[in-house]
Write a protein that holds these residues in place. Structure first.
Motif, PDB file in Angstrom:
ATOM      1  N   ARG A 179      45.348  40.462  32.751  1.00  0.00           N
ATOM      2  CA  ARG A 179      44.338  41.454  33.109  1.00  0.00           C
ATOM      3  C   ARG A 179      43.238  40.747  33.881  1.00  0.00           C
ATOM      4  N   TYR A 220      36.154  39.172  25.845  1.00  0.00           N
ATOM      5  CA  TYR A 220      36.261  39.199  27.315  1.00  0.00           C
ATOM      6  C   TYR A 220      35.078  38.456  27.934  1.00  0.00           C
ATOM      7  N   ASN A 261      37.375  45.033  32.835  1.00  0.00           N
ATOM      8  CA  ASN A 261      38.766  44.695  33.154  1.00  0.00           C
ATOM      9  C   ASN A 261      39.389  45.784  34.034  1.00  0.00           C
ATOM     10  N   TYR A 265      42.149  47.354  34.081  1.00  0.00           N
ATOM     11  CA  TYR A 265      42.959  48.472  33.592  1.00  0.00           C
ATOM     12  C   TYR A 265      42.128  49.644  33.080  1.00  0.00           C
ATOM     13  N   TYR A 266      40.843  49.392  32.793  1.00  0.00           N
ATOM     14  CA  TYR A 266      39.993  50.521  32.385  1.00  0.00           C
ATOM     15  C   TYR A 266      39.777  51.466  33.570  1.00  0.00           C
TER      16      TYR A 266
HETATM   17 FE    FE Z   1      40.722  45.981  26.659  1.00  0.00          FE
END
Ligand code: FE
Length: 336
Positions: free
Chosen positions: A122, A161, A215, A217-218
């Motif tokens: 990611r 993260y 990230n 993918y959000y």
């Molecule tokens: Fe996540």
């Protein structure tokens, strides 16, 4: 009587094809619906029964620790290099000894001691309000530039993260530069760190956050599904893949390793190798919009839309090991 019943059960178990190859016990902190498809596909193709326990990564690690040598876990799956590094450094994993892993996964995405491998990646990106920000930051370092005072939103510094991102800066530039960076970003915050990555993106649409870190993918999820407070205004959000001219964009991983006291080591290895098959990589990529780690498998359409990028090739284990230092630095500069 009870003994007869038990041996009857054992006989049935041995006769049933699902038990022919035994079982594998998966401890996973990932909880995506698509992981169900992974498990049933593996069971069907190998005859190995998957038993799984899903929980928070820290709970699973504590459970593995307390099980000790009587361990039940075969495979440990988690997200974030910092977490898998903690498991590894705590003696909870053992070498995978898999040629398949070594062949299929780039060296910077698995541990030097062979104790874990990435199963997907990611990217941590900079997002900005197209209407309000003319010169968006192009690097992580830019986020600390005083020209962005009062403009940046991130989640809390204790989030892995955020620890891994600072860990990568420590690995590249050393602790002093990392401290200056953390202080600079803190001084540029638009609000106290809060919420998850989706909330940072929502902040752009609500006008609270001209610039946000999240990230990839959000954002992709906001394109794919109807995400409240995000999908409707998503056209307003611009994307920067940071550090394309320098070190490359920071990537993190979902990772798997074989438990130190695994009762079914061969099945554990078989499961990890299965996760690197094209079919499994596709399921993983489409499930959470992560990037596959195996060459030749494509990311989901919503992710491909974001475009190609150069990723930071720092070994993910290296920044994973800096999470304690990262938290100390964030605390020292008062980054909440
Ligand atoms: Fe996540």
């Amino acid at each position: 009587m009870q003994r007869h019943l038990l041996s009857a059960i054992a006989l049935i178990a041995m006769a049933s094809p699902a038990f022919a190859q035994g079982e594998v016990n998966i401890y996973s902190s990932r909880h995506y619906d698509t992981d169900d498809a992974l498990y049933s596909d593996f069971e069907e193709s190998t005859g190995i029964t998957v038993n799984r326990i899903e929980d928070d990564a820290n709970v699973l690690m504590e459970r593995m620790r307390s099980e000790g040598e009587l361990g039940a876990a075969d495979v440990f799956i988690t997200v974030d290099a910092a977490r898998i590094a903690i498991a590894d450094n705590g003696g909870l994993l053992q070498p995978m000894g898999s040629e398949v892993v070594n062949e299929k996964v780039p060296a910077e995405l698995r541990s030097a001691d062979d104790n874990w491998t990435a199963i997907s990646t990611r990217a941590r990106l900079i997002f900005f309000d197209k209407d309000g920000v003319e010169n968006p930051p192009q690097t992580y370092q830019d986020l600390a530039d005083p020209q962005y005072e009062g403009m940046i939103c991130t989640r809390s510094s204790s989030n892995t993260y955020m620890l891994s991102l600072l860990g990568s800066i420590i690995a590249h530039e050393g602790e002093e530069a990392a401290r200056e960076w953390a202080e600079g970003v803190k001084n540029n915050l638009a609000r106290d760190p809060q919420g998850g990555d989706t909330d940072q993106l929502r902040g752009i649409i609500s006008g609270e956050c001209p610039i946000a870190v999240a990230n990839h993918y959000y954002y992709a999820r906001g394109l794919r599904n109807e995400v409240a407070g995000l999908t409707e205004g998503i056209d307003q959000i611009g994307i920067v893949f940071p550090n394309q001219e320098t070190t490359g964009t920071h990537v993190n991983i979902s990772a798997a390793g074989i438990a130190a006291n695994a009762p079914n080591v061969d099945n554990a290895r078989a499961f990890i190798e299965y996760l690197l098959t094209p079919r499994a990589q596709e399921l993983i990529a489409n499930g959470n919009d992560e990037y596959p780690v195996v060459e030749g498998v494509e990311a989901a359409p919503e992710v491909l839309e974001l475009g190609d990028f150069k990723r930071d090739e720092l070994n993910v284990g290296e920044f994973g090991n800096f999470s304690d230092e990262a938290q100390r630095i964030y605390n020292e500069v008062g980054y909440k």
